[in-house]
Design a protein around this motif. Structure first.
Motif, PDB file in Angstrom:
ATOM      1  N   GLU A   1      58.091  -5.279  76.749  1.00 28.08           N
ATOM      2  CA  GLU A   1      58.174  -4.249  75.722  1.00 28.08           C
ATOM      3  C   GLU A   1      58.932  -3.059  76.281  1.00 28.08           C
ATOM      4  OE1 GLU A   1      53.907  -1.989  76.379  1.00 28.08           O
ATOM      5  OE2 GLU A   1      54.017  -3.594  74.886  1.00 28.08           O
ATOM      6  N   LEU A   2      59.509  -2.290  75.377  1.00 33.13           N
ATOM      7  CA  LEU A   2      60.333  -1.159  75.815  1.00 33.13           C
ATOM      8  C   LEU A   2      60.408  -0.147  74.674  1.00 33.13           C
ATOM      9  CD1 LEU A   2      62.178  -0.089  78.106  1.00 33.13           C
ATOM     10  CD2 LEU A   2      64.083  -1.302  77.025  1.00 33.13           C
ATOM     11  N   ASP A   3      59.565   0.896  74.748  1.00 34.07           N
ATOM     12  CA  ASP A   3      59.603   1.912  73.709  1.00 34.07           C
ATOM     13  C   ASP A   3      60.728   2.905  73.987  1.00 34.07           C
ATOM     14  OD1 ASP A   3      58.699   3.681  75.690  1.00 34.07           O
ATOM     15  OD2 ASP A   3      56.623   3.617  74.995  1.00 34.07           O
ATOM     16  N   ASP A   4      60.961   3.815  73.041  1.00 35.07           N
ATOM     17  CA  ASP A   4      62.092   4.728  73.154  1.00 35.07           C
ATOM     18  C   ASP A   4      62.032   5.557  74.429  1.00 35.07           C
ATOM     19  OD1 ASP A   4      62.939   3.757  70.752  1.00 35.07           O
ATOM     20  OD2 ASP A   4      62.727   5.636  69.635  1.00 35.07           O
ATOM     21  N   ALA A   5      60.851   6.097  74.734  1.00 32.47           N
ATOM     22  CA  ALA A   5      60.739   6.978  75.898  1.00 32.47           C
ATOM     23  C   ALA A   5      61.051   6.227  77.188  1.00 32.47           C
ATOM     24  CB  ALA A   5      59.336   7.577  75.965  1.00 32.47           C
ATOM     25  N   ARG A   6      60.530   5.010  77.299  1.00 35.29           N
ATOM     26  CA  ARG A   6      60.792   4.237  78.519  1.00 35.29           C
ATOM     27  C   ARG A   6      62.243   3.791  78.580  1.00 35.29           C
ATOM     28  NH1 ARG A   6      57.601  -1.172  80.771  1.00 35.29           N
ATOM     29  NH2 ARG A   6      58.471  -1.059  82.895  1.00 35.29           N
ATOM     30  N   PHE A   7      62.806   3.466  77.418  1.00 36.43           N
ATOM     31  CA  PHE A   7      64.213   3.055  77.389  1.00 36.43           C
ATOM     32  C   PHE A   7      65.107   4.208  77.851  1.00 36.43           C
ATOM     33  CE2 PHE A   7      67.508   0.689  74.524  1.00 36.43           C
ATOM     34  CZ  PHE A   7      68.211   0.341  75.661  1.00 36.43           C
ATOM     35  N   GLU A   8      64.839   5.402  77.369  1.00 30.51           N
ATOM     36  CA  GLU A   8      65.639   6.565  77.769  1.00 30.51           C
ATOM     37  C   GLU A   8      65.498   6.819  79.268  1.00 30.51           C
ATOM     38  OE1 GLU A   8      64.193   9.576  75.139  1.00 30.51           O
ATOM     39  OE2 GLU A   8      65.731   9.164  73.620  1.00 30.51           O
ATOM     40  N   SER A   9      64.290   6.662  79.787  1.00 34.70           N
ATOM     41  CA  SER A   9      64.074   6.847  81.220  1.00 34.70           C
ATOM     42  C   SER A   9      64.795   5.774  82.025  1.00 34.70           C
ATOM     43  CB  SER A   9      62.574   6.812  81.521  1.00 34.70           C
ATOM     44  OG  SER A   9      62.331   6.903  82.907  1.00 34.70           O
ATOM     45  N   LEU A  10      64.717   4.534  81.552  1.00 28.89           N
ATOM     46  CA  LEU A  10      65.381   3.422  82.228  1.00 28.89           C
ATOM     47  C   LEU A  10      66.887   3.628  82.280  1.00 28.89           C
ATOM     48  CD1 LEU A  10      64.870   0.420  83.288  1.00 28.89           C
ATOM     49  CD2 LEU A  10      65.529  -0.286  80.980  1.00 28.89           C
ATOM     50  N   ALA A  11      67.442   4.174  81.183  1.00 29.41           N
ATOM     51  CA  ALA A  11      68.893   4.339  81.071  1.00 29.41           C
ATOM     52  C   ALA A  11      69.418   5.597  81.735  1.00 29.41           C
ATOM     53  CB  ALA A  11      69.295   4.342  79.588  1.00 29.41           C
ATOM     54  N   GLU A  12      68.561   6.460  82.220  1.00 28.56           N
ATOM     55  CA  GLU A  12      69.013   7.718  82.816  1.00 28.56           C
ATOM     56  C   GLU A  12      70.020   7.508  83.948  1.00 28.56           C
ATOM     57  OE1 GLU A  12      69.397  11.747  82.819  1.00 28.56           O
ATOM     58  OE2 GLU A  12      68.318  10.484  81.375  1.00 28.56           O
ATOM     59  N   PRO A  13      69.814   6.525  84.842  1.00 28.69           N
ATOM     60  CA  PRO A  13      70.812   6.327  85.910  1.00 28.69           C
ATOM     61  C   PRO A  13      72.166   5.831  85.414  1.00 28.69           C
ATOM     62  CG  PRO A  13      68.704   5.320  86.487  1.00 28.69           C
ATOM     63  CD  PRO A  13      68.639   5.670  85.028  1.00 28.69           C
ATOM     64  N   TRP A  14      72.210   5.381  84.155  1.00 21.75           N
ATOM     65  CA  TRP A  14      73.487   4.864  83.626  1.00 21.75           C
ATOM     66  C   TRP A  14      74.450   5.974  83.227  1.00 21.75           C
ATOM     67  CZ3 TRP A  14      71.099   1.174  79.398  1.00 21.75           C
ATOM     68  CH2 TRP A  14      70.198   0.286  80.022  1.00 21.75           C
ATOM     69  N   ARG A  15      73.969   7.209  83.134  1.00 26.05           N
ATOM     70  CA  ARG A  15      74.867   8.294  82.742  1.00 26.05           C
ATOM     71  C   ARG A  15      76.060   8.360  83.689  1.00 26.05           C
ATOM     72  NH1 ARG A  15      72.770  12.188  79.185  1.00 26.05           N
ATOM     73  NH2 ARG A  15      70.552  12.036  78.757  1.00 26.05           N
ATOM     74  N   PRO A  16      77.264   8.685  83.205  1.00 30.26           N
ATOM     75  CA  PRO A  16      77.633   9.062  81.826  1.00 30.26           C
ATOM     76  C   PRO A  16      78.191   7.885  81.013  1.00 30.26           C
ATOM     77  CG  PRO A  16      79.447   9.587  83.273  1.00 30.26           C
ATOM     78  CD  PRO A  16      78.368   8.946  84.135  1.00 30.26           C
ATOM     79  N   TYR A  17      77.665   6.675  81.261  1.00 31.41           N
ATOM     80  CA  TYR A  17      78.190   5.485  80.567  1.00 31.41           C
ATOM     81  C   TYR A  17      77.066   4.690  79.913  1.00 31.41           C
ATOM     82  CZ  TYR A  17      82.227   6.715  83.390  1.00 31.41           C
ATOM     83  OH  TYR A  17      83.270   7.393  83.969  1.00 31.41           O
ATOM     84  N   ARG A  18      76.128   5.364  79.275  1.00 27.32           N
ATOM     85  CA  ARG A  18      75.006   4.656  78.670  1.00 27.32           C
ATOM     86  C   ARG A  18      75.428   3.761  77.501  1.00 27.32           C
ATOM     87  NH1 ARG A  18      70.949   9.140  77.125  1.00 27.32           N
ATOM     88  NH2 ARG A  18      72.956  10.136  76.612  1.00 27.32           N
ATOM     89  N   SER A  19      76.560   4.031  76.900  1.00 25.71           N
ATOM     90  CA  SER A  19      77.008   3.162  75.798  1.00 25.71           C
ATOM     91  C   SER A  19      77.351   1.775  76.290  1.00 25.71           C
ATOM     92  CB  SER A  19      78.234   3.761  75.094  1.00 25.71           C
ATOM     93  OG  SER A  19      77.888   4.982  74.480  1.00 25.71           O
TER      94      SER A  19
END
Length: 204
Positions: free
Chosen positions: A186-204
């Motif tokens: 499972e992956l809610d919005d808050a955890r997804f945003e936290s998981l994707a933080e290291p992907w900046r600046p290419y989260r798309s």
């Protein structure tokens, strides 16, 4: 979207955007911050997302494919290209806006497609301008076009504009792919945003 006044530099700029070659030179650095991303980069080095030819075409596809099977939408798009386009390309917005009839498109879908064309003619689907805006503002601007809701606004921003750092929380397939890659159930919005933080600046 190109016209008769397009220069060679314009063509190069558009092709680089379509092939996602206009940014991301340091994308591999994300691998140093995230071992899962590092593994994906190593599996498919140099892979870049290919975009729609323009935000206008992405928005047109959004209208054509809403509540309609993709294969049906693809046939309609091809018919529009054959009957209203030049050399088989999707029709320029002035052709859609000025046509008495839109082959294979009628009713509300036709009104929405014309609204997309008018938005393009009015500069509201300019990729450089949309990319300049903060993602929330760009999404809001896109949703003010008739027939464009949150899901397709996200598609236009990511795959039409090529905005590099927007995390599309509203797209189920993106979340599902992240869950598979990271072995999550499972992956809610808050955890997804936290998981994707290291992907900046290419989260798309």
């Amino acid at each position: 979207m190109l016209d008769v006044e397009t220069t060679a530099a314009d063509v190069e700029k558009q092709v680089r955007r379509i092939l996602s070659l206009d940014d991301g030179e340091d994308f591999a650095a994300i691998g140093a911050r995230d071992p899962v991303i590092d593994g994906l980069i190593r599996e498919q080095p140099g892979l870049r997302p290919v975009l729609f030819a323009s935000p206008y075409e992405a928005a047109s596809w959004s209208v054509l494919s809403t509540r309609q099977a993709a294969r049906v939408a693809a046939r309609v798009k091809q018919r529009l290209a054959q009957e209203l386009g030049d050399s088989g390309a999707f029709p320029l917005p002035q052709r859609i806006a000025g046509a008495d009839e839109l082959p294979g498109v009628s009713g509300e879908r036709a009104r929405r497609l014309r609204a997309v064309a008018e938005a393009a003619l009015g500069g509201r689907l300019d990729p450089a301008e949309l990319r300049r805006l903060p993602p929330d503002e760009a999404l809001g601007a896109l949703q003010r076009i008739r027939g464009i809701g949150p899901f397709f606004a996200s598609l236009i921003l990511v795959r039409g504009v090529g905005a590099p750092d927007y995390l599309p929380l509203e797209v189920p397939r993106v979340r599902e792919a992240a869950m598979r890659a990271y072995g999550l159930t499972e992956l809610d919005d808050a955890r997804f945003e936290s998981l994707a933080e290291p992907w900046r600046p290419y989260r798309s």
